[in-house]
Design an enzyme around this catalytic site. Structure first.
Site, PDB file in Angstrom:
ATOM      1  CG  ASP A 292       0.855   3.140  -4.190  1.00  0.00           C
ATOM      2  OD1 ASP A 292       0.096   2.318  -3.639  1.00  0.00           O
ATOM      3  OD2 ASP A 292       0.479   3.941  -5.069  1.00  0.00           O
TER       4      ASP A 292
ATOM      5  N   GLY B 113      -0.975  -4.044  -3.411  1.00  0.00           N
ATOM      6  CA  GLY B 113      -2.145  -4.736  -3.953  1.00  0.00           C
ATOM      7  C   GLY B 113      -1.888  -5.230  -5.368  1.00  0.00           C
TER       8      GLY B 113
ATOM      9  CD1 TRP C 208       5.368  -7.567  -5.901  1.00  0.00           C
ATOM     10  CD2 TRP C 208       4.052  -8.812  -4.563  1.00  0.00           C
ATOM     11  NE1 TRP C 208       6.075  -8.673  -5.525  1.00  0.00           N
ATOM     12  CE2 TRP C 208       5.301  -9.445  -4.710  1.00  0.00           C
ATOM     13  CE3 TRP C 208       3.074  -9.407  -3.780  1.00  0.00           C
ATOM     14  CZ2 TRP C 208       5.597 -10.663  -4.079  1.00  0.00           C
ATOM     15  CZ3 TRP C 208       3.361 -10.618  -3.155  1.00  0.00           C
ATOM     16  CH2 TRP C 208       4.608 -11.232  -3.304  1.00  0.00           C
TER      17      TRP C 208
ATOM     18  CG  HIS D 244      -1.323  -4.964   2.548  1.00  0.00           C
ATOM     19  ND1 HIS D 244      -0.929  -3.854   1.838  1.00  0.00           N
ATOM     20  CD2 HIS D 244      -2.671  -5.027   2.429  1.00  0.00           C
ATOM     21  CE1 HIS D 244      -2.002  -3.265   1.303  1.00  0.00           C
ATOM     22  NE2 HIS D 244      -3.070  -3.964   1.640  1.00  0.00           N
TER      23      HIS D 244
ATOM     24  NE  ARG E  24      -6.290   1.345   0.497  1.00  0.00           N
ATOM     25  CZ  ARG E  24      -5.135   0.980  -0.007  1.00  0.00           C
ATOM     26  NH1 ARG E  24      -4.613  -0.193   0.297  1.00  0.00           N
ATOM     27  NH2 ARG E  24      -4.471   1.782  -0.817  1.00  0.00           N
TER      28      ARG E  24
ATOM     29  CG  LEU F 106      17.555   4.671  10.506  1.00  0.00           C
ATOM     30  CD1 LEU F 106      17.694   5.792   9.480  1.00  0.00           C
ATOM     31  CD2 LEU F 106      17.440   3.325   9.797  1.00  0.00           C
TER      32      LEU F 106
ATOM     33  NE  ARG G  25       2.429   7.255  -5.127  1.00  0.00           N
ATOM     34  CZ  ARG G  25       1.282   7.725  -4.636  1.00  0.00           C
ATOM     35  NH1 ARG G  25       1.235   8.953  -4.172  1.00  0.00           N
ATOM     36  NH2 ARG G  25       0.200   6.981  -4.616  1.00  0.00           N
TER      37      ARG G  25
HETATM   38  C1  IPE Z   1       0.385   0.403  -0.451  1.00  0.00           C
HETATM   39  O1  IPE Z   1      -0.096  -0.499  -1.368  1.00  0.00           O
HETATM   40  C2  IPE Z   1       0.063  -0.011   0.975  1.00  0.00           C
HETATM   41  C3  IPE Z   1      -0.894   0.865   1.668  1.00  0.00           C
HETATM   42  C4  IPE Z   1      -1.488   1.928   1.139  1.00  0.00           C
HETATM   43  C5  IPE Z   1      -1.229   0.532   3.033  1.00  0.00           C
HETATM   44  P1  IPE Z   1      -1.595  -0.429  -1.928  1.00  0.00           P
HETATM   45  O2  IPE Z   1      -2.468  -1.212  -1.013  1.00  0.00           O
HETATM   46  O3  IPE Z   1      -2.009   0.984  -2.140  1.00  0.00           O
HETATM   47  O4  IPE Z   1      -1.422  -1.204  -3.309  1.00  0.00           O
HETATM   48  P2  IPE Z   1      -2.045  -0.827  -4.717  1.00  0.00           P
HETATM   49  O5  IPE Z   1      -1.793   0.628  -4.965  1.00  0.00           O
HETATM   50  O6  IPE Z   1      -3.507  -1.144  -4.625  1.00  0.00           O
HETATM   51  O7  IPE Z   1      -1.322  -1.716  -5.666  1.00  0.00           O
HETATM   52 MG    MG Z   2      -2.014   2.314  -3.751  1.00  0.00          MG
END
Ligand code: IPE
Ligand code: MG
Length: 249
Positions: A26, A29, A31, A43, A77, A137, A194
């Site tokens: 998680d 976004g 970042w 992503h 989304r 693995l 997480r």
């Molecule tokens: C995780 O990062 C990637 C996926 C859920 C695909 P997010 O997209 O949830 O990033 P934040 O939580 O908005 O920062």
């Molecule tokens: Mg998220």
């Protein structure tokens, strides 16, 4: 200088590496927004972090690594972000399949395949077939995955057998139930990590994580690396797992 000549620790004294690590990746976004970049850039960096984490898991001797890549809730989304993510997943699986094969990594996908686009399904089938014999693995990619859906699906499979008269309902036990989950034949996770600062399960491996240890870190997923994985493992190793069976004090 004289070095102390200590014998190496006996295997039993070595802190154990978790056999199965499951990660909720998680914070992509956030970042990206912190850098004034589009979410898609987060992503893309997240996919690189996933590759680095697979290699780190190999080097550290982990046997199973499950990566929560796209949840059943992520379909809600924007169409643009869903498209970006599907494209990135397909591209990454295609690009990495040969490298994973040469590193003896087996790739499996769990989740609701009925919702995935045809081109992604094709890529998954090719990647799973290419790496099926690999054993060093196992990387389990949770894609269009939701744990409640998975549990309901298992209940349906069992109910179908009962209705057909091939299964005695009273013979259903936890072992049999587990064998009807997407993760049949995969051991339960020992450690769930997480990233991204939230401390919740978000419908991930609800059944399988019954006795898992949890590590939460504020690190955004694109910044996760081998050192972060090693730190989570060290935290796991410092804990005493009792599985509810032993009283201390
Ligand atoms: C995780 O990062 C990637 C996926 C859920 C695909 P997010 O997209 O949830 O990033 P934040 O939580 O908005 O920062
Ligand atoms: Mg998220």
């Amino acid at each position: 200088m004289i070095m102390a000549n200590q014998p190496p620790p006996e295997p039993a004294e070595l802190p154990s590496i978790p056999r199965h690590i499951a990660i909720t990746m998680d914070g992509n976004g956030r970042w990206a927004s912190a850098r004034k970049l589009p979410r898609a850039a987060g992503h893309r960096r997240g996919a690189q972090a996933a590759k680095e984490t697979v290699i780190a898991a190999l080097e550290l001797g982990v046997e199973y690594l499950t990566l929560f890549s796209f949840s059943s809730e992520n379909w809600r989304r924007s169409a643009e972000e869903v498209n970006d993510l599907m494209g990135l997943l397909r591209y990454t699986m295609q690009r990495e399949a040969n490298d994973m094969k040469s590193r003896d990594v087996r790739l499996l996908v769990i989740g609701d395949r009925a919702r995935l686009p045809a081109d992604v399904l094709k890529t998954i089938a090719a990647m799973e077939a290419k790496t099926a014999a690999n054993r060093q693995l196992t990387v389990v990619i949770a894609l269009s995955y939701g744990a409640r859906d998975e549990i309901v699906h298992a209940a349906q499979q069992l109910a179908i057998k009962v209705a057909a008269g091939t299964l005695d309902p009273l013979s259903i036990d936890t072992e049999m139930f587990g064998q009807h989950l997407y993760t049949h034949d995969i051991p339960d996770p020992d450690l769930c990590i997480r990233t991204g600062g939230e401390q919740r399960i978000s419908n991930f491996l609800l059944w399988q994580a019954a006795y898992a240890e949890f590590v939460f870190t504020d690190t955004f997923w694109p910044d996760f690396d081998k050192a972060a994985l090693a730190a989570a493992i060290a935290s796991f190793q410092a804990r005493e797992r009792r599985y509810g069976g032993r009283v201390v004090g």
